[in-house]
Design an enzyme around this catalytic site. Structure first.
Site, mmCIF file in Angstrom:
data_model
loop_
_atom_site.group_PDB
_atom_site.id
_atom_site.type_symbol
_atom_site.label_atom_id
_atom_site.label_comp_id
_atom_site.label_asym_id
_atom_site.label_seq_id
_atom_site.Cartn_x
_atom_site.Cartn_y
_atom_site.Cartn_z
ATOM 1 N N GLU A 1 -6.716 1.320 -4.418
ATOM 2 C CA GLU A 1 -6.713 1.095 -2.972
ATOM 3 C C GLU A 1 -8.057 0.574 -2.424
ATOM 4 O O GLU A 1 -8.061 -0.403 -1.674
ATOM 5 C CB GLU A 1 -6.307 2.397 -2.260
ATOM 6 C CG GLU A 1 -4.829 2.707 -2.473
ATOM 7 C CD GLU A 1 -4.504 4.186 -2.401
ATOM 8 O OE1 GLU A 1 -5.374 4.977 -2.022
ATOM 9 O OE2 GLU A 1 -3.363 4.550 -2.751
ATOM 10 N N ASP B 1 0.893 -1.162 0.000
ATOM 11 C CA ASP B 1 0.000 0.000 0.000
ATOM 12 C C ASP B 1 0.928 1.208 0.000
ATOM 13 O O ASP B 1 1.531 1.546 1.015
ATOM 14 C CB ASP B 1 -0.886 -0.025 1.246
ATOM 15 C CG ASP B 1 -1.618 1.298 1.483
ATOM 16 O OD1 ASP B 1 -1.616 2.156 0.582
ATOM 17 O OD2 ASP B 1 -2.193 1.453 2.580
ATOM 18 N N LYS C 1 4.183 11.135 -3.888
ATOM 19 C CA LYS C 1 3.153 10.431 -4.655
ATOM 20 C C LYS C 1 2.227 11.388 -5.396
ATOM 21 O O LYS C 1 1.724 11.081 -6.468
ATOM 22 C CB LYS C 1 2.357 9.555 -3.682
ATOM 23 C CG LYS C 1 1.256 8.731 -4.327
ATOM 24 C CD LYS C 1 0.555 7.905 -3.275
ATOM 25 C CE LYS C 1 -0.683 7.249 -3.816
ATOM 26 N NZ LYS C 1 -1.381 6.487 -2.774
ATOM 27 N N ASP D 1 -12.602 5.405 2.035
ATOM 28 C CA ASP D 1 -11.171 5.436 2.372
ATOM 29 C C ASP D 1 -10.682 6.879 2.470
ATOM 30 O O ASP D 1 -10.435 7.537 1.469
ATOM 31 C CB ASP D 1 -10.387 4.663 1.293
ATOM 32 C CG ASP D 1 -8.877 4.631 1.574
ATOM 33 O OD1 ASP D 1 -8.414 5.322 2.494
ATOM 34 O OD2 ASP D 1 -8.162 3.907 0.856
HETATM 35 P P1 ADP Z 1 -2.645 7.480 3.177
HETATM 36 O O1 ADP Z 1 -3.322 6.273 2.636
HETATM 37 O O2 ADP Z 1 -3.115 8.750 2.547
HETATM 38 O O3 ADP Z 1 -1.175 7.383 3.230
HETATM 39 P P2 ADP Z 1 -3.506 6.645 5.827
HETATM 40 O O4 ADP Z 1 -4.714 5.857 5.532
HETATM 41 O O5 ADP Z 1 -2.330 5.954 6.377
HETATM 42 O O6 ADP Z 1 -3.136 7.629 4.668
HETATM 43 O O7 ADP Z 1 -3.961 7.787 6.828
HETATM 44 C C1 ADP Z 1 -3.080 8.752 7.251
HETATM 45 C C2 ADP Z 1 -3.853 9.867 7.874
HETATM 46 O O8 ADP Z 1 -4.663 9.359 8.918
HETATM 47 C C3 ADP Z 1 -2.951 10.930 8.466
HETATM 48 O O9 ADP Z 1 -3.422 12.218 8.109
HETATM 49 C C4 ADP Z 1 -3.115 10.692 9.950
HETATM 50 O O10 ADP Z 1 -2.954 11.891 10.674
HETATM 51 C C5 ADP Z 1 -4.534 10.193 10.039
HETATM 52 N N1 ADP Z 1 -4.807 9.410 11.217
HETATM 53 C C6 ADP Z 1 -4.165 8.288 11.636
HETATM 54 N N2 ADP Z 1 -4.688 7.846 12.789
HETATM 55 C C7 ADP Z 1 -5.681 8.722 13.113
HETATM 56 C C8 ADP Z 1 -6.609 8.828 14.209
HETATM 57 N N3 ADP Z 1 -6.576 7.959 15.195
HETATM 58 N N4 ADP Z 1 -7.486 9.861 14.193
HETATM 59 C C9 ADP Z 1 -7.501 10.756 13.200
HETATM 60 N N5 ADP Z 1 -6.671 10.712 12.154
HETATM 61 C C10 ADP Z 1 -5.770 9.714 12.110
HETATM 62 MG MG MG Z 2 -4.282 4.786 2.080
#
Ligand code: ADP
Ligand code: MG
Length: 530
Positions: free
Chosen positions: A181, A15, A76, A207
């Site tokens: 995704e 991912d 990205k 998502d």
């Molecule tokens: P991406 O797929 O865009 O890389 P993710 O699905 O890993 O992102 O999500 C990352 C985002 O989720 C970040 O902005 C992070 O701050 C937020 N995030 C992670 N855990 C929490 C939480 N417990 N509450 C709110 N936001 C969260």
């Molecule tokens: Mg993601």
């Protein structure tokens, strides 16, 4: 299934997130999400360049405050885009690292690395991240990994998919499949549910990540996943929520101290890190504190924020998340009531305010949170990798053997016809792979005649939903020279062949002369060798 597949070793699922990346692999009849050496299941999608080394993930983030302009995140977002792209212009303004226009208007990231100025493409930076993910899996398995399934956002364009493939190649990985995704997440979810559900199910995957937002409706029946529709926003996510909080505190600092920190990248970076942490805390607590020593000119900054204020700062953004949900339902020609499950994916889907709006939208329906939102995409990618490489197929009880993945085009694909009109050949949300053939009638052709009286027919391929091609995205073009024929009219057949990876081959054939020409439209970006 012995032989070649085994020789190439296991394939992993990656991912590749805008903010966080995650790697999974199939082992002992199930998916394992592999932890990094820091013990984290996800790795920050961040690459830093220093005088002596290259750092990826947490180590990169830990030094960001003292090396801001050489710490690259969000690469990205640049993949498959041009420097002059409005989106690139708008977001790169806020980045502490420099982006310039390279060959063919390709955005190049400029950093100081080992004492020299260096330029890297987004694909090169992304390949460094992919290498890291591969190494995490290799350390765990103790073998070399050569193949991977990599995910991309649902709304990715053809060139973004191609850029991701290129990044894989630069990382020495054979990218055996690119999947969206939410499709991967739905697979993860479907695999979970398969044993218990025998009927058909429509799953809405919500998502909300750090930088992108994808909604998709996936039909799951007897182990077959079919994406019915996709919608989303390529720039909406957790970082936007962080931005709002940062702005709030910059304002508060100004009022308290009569000083403006908004032109100090280092102070802003530290404030942003604290805000992101506070935001996470507010998903489970109703209030939290921000404490940053010596934030600006020796002034310490201490403050508090409540969940209610955080929601107030972001309510318009949270509401905006509901628009693609409705659009996706419209595209799939479904009513809310046809959705059996609403699945939460992505770190930002943990925010209570977002969950509440989504639940209200579905008239109080319980949301599915059984899958770890950070891991679901990598989980699905790992399942897909195992299917494609025939892992586990000797195991009669394997959950893998009867799964098949279908996919759809995220954007309509078509040709320009006379008058700058977009003539759609493959409509958005058509199942991939697909092939379409048409005979171009004379009144549709765009022609030019040169001094030798030779006629050229211009084939221009676009993606997008607008009726005028100038509002859509040009993927590629080629010309077809036809000699002045007595009959006058060439018989031109144009074929759109959309392959399983979302790679489009457009070919044209003149039936009267047998002359053929084709292009793979996603090859328009130039990759420099490292
Ligand atoms: P991406 O797929 O865009 O890389 P993710 O699905 O890993 O992102 O999500 C990352 C985002 O989720 C970040 O902005 C992070 O701050 C937020 N995030 C992670 N855990 C929490 C939480 N417990 N509450 C709110 N936001 C969260
Ligand atoms: Mg993601």
């Amino acid at each position: 299934m012995a032989g070649k597949d085994d020789d190439d070793g296991p394939a992993i699922g990656i991912d590749l997130g805008t903010t966080y990346s995650c790697v999974g692999l199939w082992q002992h009849g199930r998916v394992e999400i592999v932890a990094s050496e820091q013990g984290d299941q996800t790795t920050l999608s961040c690459v830093a360049f220093t005088d002596s080394e290259r750092l990826v993930g947490d180590p990169a983030k830990n030094q960001v405050a003292r090396n801001t302009s050489n710490t690259v995140f969000d690469a990205k977002r640049l993949i498959g885009r041009t420097f002059s792209d409005k989106f690139v212009q708008a977001i790169s303004k806020f980045w502490p690292f420099k982006v310039i226009s390279g060959p063919r208007d390709k955005p190049m990231i400029v950093v100081q690395y080992k004492g020299k100025e260096r330029q890297f493409s987004a694909e090169q930076v992304t390949s460094m991240l992919l290498i890291k993910m591969r190494e995490i899996a290799e350390d765990h398995l103790g073998t070399t990994i050569k193949r991977a399934v990599v995910t991309v956002p649902a709304c990715s364009t053809d060139s973004q998919r191609q850029g991701t493939m290129d990044a894989g190649a630069l990382a020495g990985l054979n990218v055996i499949r690119i999947i969206p995704e939410p499709t991967a997440a739905a697979m993860a979810y479907g695999l979970d549910k398969k044993a218990s559900s025998s009927g058909e199910e429509n799953v809405l995957v919500f998502d909300l990540g750090g930088g992108t937002f994808d909604v998709s409706i996936v039909n799951v029946a007897k182990g077959i996943f079919e994406v019915k529709a996709v919608a989303g926003d390529t720039h909406l996510g957790g970082e936007d929520f962080d931005d709002r909080m940062v702005k709030h505190f910059v304002q508060q600092f100004k009022i308290k101290n009569r000083k403006d920190i908004s032109n100090n990248p280092r102070a802003l970076r530290r404030l942003r890190t604290a805000c992101e942490k506070a935001k996470r805390t507010l998903s489970s607590a109703v209030q939290t504190t921000i404490e940053i020593d010596c934030l600006y000119e020796g002034i310490d900054f201490y403050s508090t924020i409540t969940r209610a204020l955080f929601e107030q700062l972001n309510i318009d953004l949270f509401s905006k998340c509901m628009e693609p949900v409705q659009k996706c339902l419209n595209d799939a020609r479904m009513d809310k009531s046809s959705i059996h499950s609403v699945v939460l994916v992505g770190g930002s889907s943990r925010i209570p305010g977002v969950q509440q709006l989504l639940q209200d939208f579905f008239n109080g329906k319980e949301l599915c949170k059984s899958i770890n939102p950070d891991e679901a995409v990598a989980y699905g990618a790992a399942v897909q990798a195992a299917i494609l490489t025939g892992q586990d197929c000797d195991n009669e009880n394997s959950k893998l053997t009867d799964l098949l993945l279908l996919d759809v085009t995220p954007l309509s694909l078509g040709l320009e016809t006379l008058g700058g009109v977009m003539s759609v050949r493959i409509p958005r949300n058509t199942t991939i792979p697909t092939k379409m053939e048409m005979v171009l009638s004379e009144h549709q052709m765009i022609k030019s005649i040169d001094s030798d009286n030779k006629t050229s027919i211009h084939i221009q391929v676009y993606e997008g939903e607008r009726t005028r091609t100038r509002d859509n995205n040009l993927l590629g073009r080629f010309e077809f020279c036809v000699p002045p024929a007595p009959s006058g009219v060439p018989q031109l057949t144009v074929t759109f062949d959309l392959e399983v990876n979302g790679i489009l081959v457009v070919s044209a054939e003149d039936k009267t002369t047998g002359q053929k020409k084709k292009i793979t439209v996603n090859k328009r970006f130039y990759i420099t060798k490292q």
